[in-house]
Design a protein around this motif. Structure first.
Motif, PDB file in Angstrom:
ATOM      1  N   SER A   1      20.066  -6.966  -2.283  1.00 44.39           N
ATOM      2  CA  SER A   1      21.105  -7.888  -2.754  1.00 44.39           C
ATOM      3  C   SER A   1      20.936  -8.072  -4.264  1.00 44.39           C
ATOM      4  N   HIS A   2      21.691  -8.986  -4.840  1.00 45.15           N
ATOM      5  CA  HIS A   2      21.584  -9.219  -6.284  1.00 45.15           C
ATOM      6  C   HIS A   2      20.198  -9.739  -6.664  1.00 45.15           C
ATOM      7  N   SER A   3      19.466 -10.348  -5.702  1.00 41.92           N
ATOM      8  CA  SER A   3      18.156 -10.922  -6.006  1.00 41.92           C
ATOM      9  C   SER A   3      17.017 -10.253  -5.224  1.00 41.92           C
ATOM     10  N   VAL A   4      17.324  -9.185  -4.495  1.00 44.58           N
ATOM     11  CA  VAL A   4      16.296  -8.464  -3.731  1.00 44.58           C
ATOM     12  C   VAL A   4      16.495  -6.966  -3.946  1.00 44.58           C
ATOM     13  N   ALA A   5      15.497  -6.317  -4.543  1.00 46.97           N
ATOM     14  CA  ALA A   5      15.517  -4.867  -4.736  1.00 46.97           C
ATOM     15  C   ALA A   5      14.534  -4.253  -3.749  1.00 46.97           C
ATOM     16  N   VAL A   6      15.043  -3.456  -2.819  1.00 46.02           N
ATOM     17  CA  VAL A   6      14.210  -2.838  -1.788  1.00 46.02           C
ATOM     18  C   VAL A   6      13.975  -1.377  -2.156  1.00 46.02           C
ATOM     19  N   ARG A   7      12.720  -0.958  -2.173  1.00 46.59           N
ATOM     20  CA  ARG A   7      12.357   0.412  -2.509  1.00 46.59           C
ATOM     21  C   ARG A   7      11.413   0.975  -1.458  1.00 46.59           C
ATOM     22  N   ALA A   8      11.645   2.225  -1.090  1.00 45.02           N
ATOM     23  CA  ALA A   8      10.719   2.891  -0.173  1.00 45.02           C
ATOM     24  C   ALA A   8       9.384   3.110  -0.858  1.00 45.02           C
ATOM     25  N   TYR A   9       9.451   3.539  -2.112  1.00 44.32           N
ATOM     26  CA  TYR A   9       8.255   3.869  -2.877  1.00 44.32           C
ATOM     27  C   TYR A   9       8.578   3.675  -4.343  1.00 44.32           C
ATOM     28  N   ILE A  10       7.612   3.218  -5.127  1.00 45.78           N
ATOM     29  CA  ILE A  10       7.832   3.002  -6.549  1.00 45.78           C
ATOM     30  C   ILE A  10       6.886   3.915  -7.326  1.00 45.78           C
ATOM     31  N   PRO A  11       7.380   5.055  -7.812  1.00 49.74           N
ATOM     32  CA  PRO A  11       6.501   5.952  -8.566  1.00 49.74           C
ATOM     33  C   PRO A  11       6.130   5.408  -9.937  1.00 49.74           C
ATOM     34  N   GLU A  12       7.045   4.626 -10.544  1.00 47.47           N
ATOM     35  CA  GLU A  12       6.811   4.114 -11.894  1.00 47.47           C
ATOM     36  C   GLU A  12       6.194   2.715 -11.798  1.00 47.47           C
ATOM     37  N   MET A  13       4.918   2.656 -11.351  1.00 45.12           N
ATOM     38  CA  MET A  13       4.294   1.365 -11.091  1.00 45.12           C
ATOM     39  C   MET A  13       4.126   0.523 -12.350  1.00 45.12           C
ATOM     40  N   GLU A  14       4.038   1.146 -13.507  1.00 43.64           N
ATOM     41  CA  GLU A  14       3.923   0.358 -14.733  1.00 43.64           C
ATOM     42  C   GLU A  14       5.172  -0.504 -14.943  1.00 43.64           C
TER      43      GLU A  14
ATOM     44  N   GLY B   1       0.830  -1.200   0.000  1.00 47.18           N
ATOM     45  CA  GLY B   1       0.000   0.000   0.000  1.00 47.18           C
ATOM     46  C   GLY B   1       0.861   1.246   0.000  1.00 47.18           C
ATOM     47  N   SER B   2       0.207   2.406  -0.154  1.00 50.38           N
ATOM     48  CA  SER B   2       0.940   3.661  -0.322  1.00 50.38           C
ATOM     49  C   SER B   2       1.748   4.039   0.917  1.00 50.38           C
ATOM     50  N   LEU B   3       1.363   3.530   2.094  1.00 52.53           N
ATOM     51  CA  LEU B   3       2.064   3.891   3.327  1.00 52.53           C
ATOM     52  C   LEU B   3       2.984   2.784   3.832  1.00 52.53           C
ATOM     53  N   GLY B   4       2.991   1.623   3.142  1.00 48.84           N
ATOM     54  CA  GLY B   4       3.760   0.498   3.640  1.00 48.84           C
ATOM     55  C   GLY B   4       2.942  -0.330   4.620  1.00 48.84           C
ATOM     56  N   ALA B   5       3.379  -1.561   4.880  1.00 51.38           N
ATOM     57  CA  ALA B   5       2.644  -2.463   5.768  1.00 51.38           C
ATOM     58  C   ALA B   5       3.629  -3.230   6.630  1.00 51.38           C
ATOM     59  N   GLY B   6       3.607  -2.960   7.935  1.00 52.38           N
ATOM     60  CA  GLY B   6       4.564  -3.569   8.848  1.00 52.38           C
ATOM     61  C   GLY B   6       4.515  -5.079   8.854  1.00 52.38           C
TER      62      GLY B   6
ATOM     63  N   LYS C   1       8.012   4.183   2.935  1.00 50.98           N
ATOM     64  CA  LYS C   1       8.998   5.133   3.457  1.00 50.98           C
ATOM     65  C   LYS C   1       9.245   4.952   4.948  1.00 50.98           C
ATOM     66  N   MET C   2       8.204   4.592   5.690  1.00 54.53           N
ATOM     67  CA  MET C   2       8.340   4.435   7.139  1.00 54.53           C
ATOM     68  C   MET C   2       9.272   3.283   7.506  1.00 54.53           C
ATOM     69  N   TYR C   3       9.400   2.310   6.594  1.00 56.11           N
ATOM     70  CA  TYR C   3      10.126   1.082   6.929  1.00 56.11           C
ATOM     71  C   TYR C   3      11.444   0.937   6.174  1.00 56.11           C
ATOM     72  N   PHE C   4      11.756   1.877   5.293  1.00 53.93           N
ATOM     73  CA  PHE C   4      12.903   1.689   4.416  1.00 53.93           C
ATOM     74  C   PHE C   4      14.214   1.537   5.194  1.00 53.93           C
ATOM     75  N   ASP C   5      14.422   2.384   6.185  1.00 58.26           N
ATOM     76  CA  ASP C   5      15.672   2.304   6.948  1.00 58.26           C
ATOM     77  C   ASP C   5      15.817   0.948   7.641  1.00 58.26           C
ATOM     78  N   GLN C   6      14.698   0.350   7.988  1.00 60.64           N
ATOM     79  CA  GLN C   6      14.712  -0.939   8.697  1.00 60.64           C
ATOM     80  C   GLN C   6      15.099  -2.101   7.781  1.00 60.64           C
ATOM     81  N   TYR C   7      14.755  -1.974   6.479  1.00 61.60           N
ATOM     82  CA  TYR C   7      14.951  -3.118   5.588  1.00 61.60           C
ATOM     83  C   TYR C   7      15.908  -2.853   4.423  1.00 61.60           C
ATOM     84  N   ALA C   8      16.435  -1.665   4.320  1.00 55.52           N
ATOM     85  CA  ALA C   8      17.320  -1.330   3.191  1.00 55.52           C
ATOM     86  C   ALA C   8      18.522  -2.281   3.104  1.00 55.52           C
ATOM     87  N   HIS C   9      18.991  -2.778   4.263  1.00 55.60           N
ATOM     88  CA  HIS C   9      20.168  -3.651   4.263  1.00 55.60           C
ATOM     89  C   HIS C   9      19.885  -5.011   3.618  1.00 55.60           C
ATOM     90  N   ARG C  10      18.611  -5.310   3.332  1.00 55.36           N
ATOM     91  CA  ARG C  10      18.260  -6.581   2.699  1.00 55.36           C
ATOM     92  C   ARG C  10      18.467  -6.547   1.175  1.00 55.36           C
TER      93      ARG C  10
END
Length: 370
Positions: free
Chosen positions: A241-254, A199-204, A230-239
């Motif tokens: 890797s080559h097979s995991v792309a972590v984004r706070a928000y994705i503006p280009e949903m297409e 969702g737009s606000l993230g989901a814990g 955005k609320m959770y990005f700092d918590q999970y950014a370290h995840r």
């Protein structure tokens, strides 16, 4: 006539904001000389998202009732009275020809004051279970645009028009090539890709689920595009890797939808409508923290059509791994599920809504001439 003035109000979540923007975009396309003004709630996300879309917005001092007992609820009657006065002033100054409400705190005072002045109002209800604001306003609306059947449970039958939900413009067309989309996110072309949306606000709870199951996804040969919020990005950014792309928000949903082979998502009305157009297999995990549990009802409507899977948050601990493994092991059924989901989509929803708005404008113009 090209110089119409349109007032739009809706917010609090992306599910209320993006439909309003989509309707405004379609109206602007048809009436390039028209003026647009949005009304939102101060401090809510519409005050940021609407200007980003190129529209002016004014904020009301309004908020909803908090479900638990708190002193903040004592302010609600005062905020409502002030917001009604603010809305009346905005309407008097802007002089709209028509007002569109898509739900959320601010649309209540705005449409109430517009209807009191005899200005035509329309509502757009995204969910299968109507929101309290739209139910409050229903008797004053000329049209109520809905995305699910049986909505006469909440609204006057004669006002209802079954249109589907408006979605962001690019999603109603052809998605980019998957290979290009995967490269856009730094992921590997050719690997099965799981897209995770909270969702737009993230989901814990979804973020915790994904974090705990990254070894499972790797064992199954999946790569992950993970919008954590955005609320959770700092918590999970370290995840990352080559097979995991972590984004706070994705503006280009297409691009995100194009990259995905399978999707885990909340079941907000906007998300469900977008996913119907995308037509890829989805596992819904509805938020239990929304009014009337409408996300569960949205997801269940798709499950009833055998067009999606659903797990409630309370089921994740015991059922997620087995359900997910079975899902990945059934590619033919996944493909059929995506096809059935696409059959529920309404790509012309925004155009249908604006067609109905044009009928109201034409009727009122003819009445004023006679």
């Amino acid at each position: 006539m090209d110089n119409y003035r349109f007032l739009l109000s809706g917010g609090g979540t992306g599910g209320h904001i993006y439909p309003a923007i989509a309707i405004a975009d379609e109206l602007k396309k048809r009436y390039p000389g028209a003026r647009f003004l949005f009304v939102g709630a101060r401090g809510r996300m519409e005050m940021e998202k609407v200007p980003q879309a190129g529209y002016e917005i004014k904020g009301l001092w309004i908020s909803g009732l908090v479900r638990k007992l708190t002193w903040k609820n004592l302010l609600f009657p005062i905020k409502l009275i002030v917001s009604l006065m603010q809305a009346r002033k905005i309407i008097r100054q802007f002089k709209p020809h028509l007002v569109v409400g898509t739900g959320g705190f601010a649309s209540g005072p705005t449409l109430r004051m517009a209807a009191a002045r005899g200005i035509p109002c329309v509502l757009q209800e995204q969910n299968s279970y109507a929101g309290i604001t739209n139910k409050w306003l229903a008797s004053r609306a000329r049209r109520i645009f809905v995305a699910y059947p049986e909505m006469h449970r909440f609204f006057p039958r004669e006002a209802i028009v079954f249109t589907g939900n408006p979605v962001r413009g690019k999603l109603a067309g052809t998605l980019p090539p998957q290979t290009d989309a995967l490269r856009h996110f730094g992921l590997e072309p050719g690997m099965t890709t799981l897209l995770v949306l909270g969702g737009s606000l993230g989901a814990g709870r979804i973020n915790r689920l994904i974090d705990e199951n990254l070894p499972l996804f790797e064992a199954l040969g999946l790569q992950v595009l993970w919008q954590c919020g955005k609320m959770y990005f700092d918590q999970y950014a370290h995840r990352e890797s080559h097979s995991v792309a972590v984004r706070a928000y994705i503006p280009e949903m297409e691009q995100a939808y194009a990259a995905a082979d399978m999707i885990i998502s909340r079941a907000g009305a906007g998300s469900v409508s977008e996913l119907c157009l995308v037509g890829k297999p989805v596992l819904f995990i509805p938020s239990p923290n929304v009014a009337e549990d409408h996300q569960t009802k949205n997801a269940q409507a798709m499950v009833d059509q055998q067009a999606a899977l659903m797990l409630r948050e309370r089921e994740l601990e015991e059922r997620f791994e087995s359900t997910f493994r079975q899902w990945v092991a059934s590619p033919a059924e996944m493909l059929r599920m995506g096809q059935r989901l696409r059959e529920q989509g309404k790509p012309a929803a925004t155009a249908h809504i604006v067609n109905e708005i044009e009928k109201i404008l034409a009727t009122d113009a003819a009445a004023s001439r006679s």
